[in-house]
Design an enzyme around this catalytic site. Structure first.
Site, PDB file in Angstrom:
ATOM      1  N   TYR A  61      12.130  16.159   2.971  1.00  0.00           N
ATOM      2  CA  TYR A  61      10.965  16.527   2.168  1.00  0.00           C
ATOM      3  C   TYR A  61      11.079  17.993   1.727  1.00  0.00           C
ATOM      4  CZ  TYR A  61       8.738  12.314   4.147  1.00  0.00           C
ATOM      5  OH  TYR A  61       8.436  11.025   4.542  1.00  0.00           O
ATOM      6  N   ALA A 213      -1.766   4.140  -1.160  1.00  0.00           N
ATOM      7  CA  ALA A 213      -0.858   3.828  -2.264  1.00  0.00           C
ATOM      8  C   ALA A 213      -0.551   5.067  -3.108  1.00  0.00           C
ATOM      9  CB  ALA A 213      -1.413   2.705  -3.130  1.00  0.00           C
ATOM     10  N   SER A 214      -0.121   6.122  -2.409  1.00  0.00           N
ATOM     11  CA  SER A 214       0.280   7.374  -3.077  1.00  0.00           C
ATOM     12  C   SER A 214      -0.828   7.951  -3.956  1.00  0.00           C
ATOM     13  CB  SER A 214       1.554   7.145  -3.908  1.00  0.00           C
ATOM     14  OG  SER A 214       2.602   6.682  -3.089  1.00  0.00           O
ATOM     15  N   GLY A 215      -2.059   7.835  -3.468  1.00  0.00           N
ATOM     16  CA  GLY A 215      -3.204   8.415  -4.158  1.00  0.00           C
ATOM     17  C   GLY A 215      -3.935   7.470  -5.078  1.00  0.00           C
ATOM     18  N   GLY A 219      -9.600   6.792  -5.530  1.00  0.00           N
ATOM     19  CA  GLY A 219     -10.719   6.873  -6.465  1.00  0.00           C
ATOM     20  C   GLY A 219     -10.603   8.066  -7.389  1.00  0.00           C
TER      21      GLY A 219
END
Length: 322
Positions: A61, A213-215, A219
């Protein structure tokens, strides 16, 4: 926060862990866009203040940068040290190109590099990031090396990430597996069929990644925001964020938001709580880029969805999948 034992280990982990992928920043092959280090440290501090007791990262990362930021944040925080989980087997060359390498020599170099960056004598949980593309001798070499590192005291416990059942069985014959780290969210449920049941039967802990789900399930991901994602953010070209999947996914977000509003919670918290309802799941890895985002999701481990709410979510999922 409530804690649970992670697999066969002595680690009692909170239902939520801080995910440090995004804080690696931009400039590498699988980046999530640019990131301010001070914002990252603020997010880590807030997560720890809320009771989170583990951080999940990987050497790859930011090509080491995520591990370095974590150390800086912990030095400033000064509180109780959280567990640090990191990963090996994705290594980069001098041009920054990443490749899977499960050779013993490479993994041994990786663990030494991570120990130095993290400024620790032992890593709490060390994981193989990705298996080889086939059941090659490299899997046996890599997992045997991980087991040796545990015997030598360089790591306390060992786990795997993104393994299927066949690969889990292969590794388990060589050495016990403390935990599996798979992707799991309302959008990506593939692990429900055989992987989660296998882990539950075998006593393998499960810490899921990308429960929002990766943002996409927070919302906050509107069509407008998605259309403006920078090119160095991998999500800008991923099918989940493009039609026809995007419309279906946003319909699911509407249902999660409806339940969140009734609960006085955030949409992301409901998405995370949905993953934690599964009996095989020990904890969820949740990223936050700043303290405000951490405030909005790190209490999800305390949220219990009712049977009625789970049914509502499942009905909505069935409707969008039809």
């Amino acid at each position: 926060m409530q804690t649970r034992q992670l697999g066969n280990s002595d680690l009692q982990i909170t239902r939520m862990g801080y995910g440090a992928w995004a804080i690696g920043g931009s400039g590498w092959q699988f980046a999530g866009g640019s990131q301010d280090d001070n914002e990252s440290m603020g997010a880590i501090h807030r997560a720890l203040e809320l009771g989170v007791n583990w951080i999940d990262t990987a050497a790859v990362y930011g090509l080491g940068h995520s591990e370095e930021v974590i150390v800086r944040a912990l030095k400033q925080h000064g509180g109780a040290r959280p567990y640090i989980f990191t990963k090996a087997a994705l290594y980069w060359d001098n041009k920054g190109q990443v490749q899977k390498i499960l050779k013993a020599e490479s993994i041994r170099k990786e663990v030494e590099d991570s120990l130095q960056r993290l400024q620790v004598d032992v890593i709490d949980l060390y994981q193989i990031h990705w298996p080889p593309d086939s059941d090659s001798p490299e899997l046996q070499e890599g997992w045997s090396t991980m087991a040796d590192l545990k015997k030598e005291g360089k790591v306390r416990w060992i786990g795997v990430s993104n393994f299927n059942v066949q690969q889990l069985r292969h590794a388990k014959k060589i050495a016990p597996i403390t935990c599996l780290q798979p992707p799991y969210s309302l959008i990506h449920r593939e692990v429900e069929e055989d992987i989660l049941p296998y882990c539950l039967r075998e006593g393998i802990g499960v810490i899921v990644y990308s429960p929002m789900a990766s943002g996409l399930l927070t919302g906050a991901m509107t069509r407008d925001r998605i259309s403006k994602l920078p090119k160095d953010d991998w999500r800008s070209s991923h099918p989940d964020f493009q039609e026809p999947q995007l419309s279906r996914n946003l319909m699911l977000v509407e249902k999660l938001t409806e339940i969140a509003n009734r609960q006085g919670r955030t949409t992301g918290e409901v998405a995370i709580a949905w993953t934690l309802r599964h009996p095989a799941v020990t904890g969820a890895i949740v990223g936050a880029r700043n303290a405000r985002q951490a405030n909005g999701v790190m209490r999800a481990g305390e949220l219990r969805l009712s049977d009625k709410e789970v049914t509502e979510i499942e009905d909505s999922y069935s409707e969008t999948a039809a």
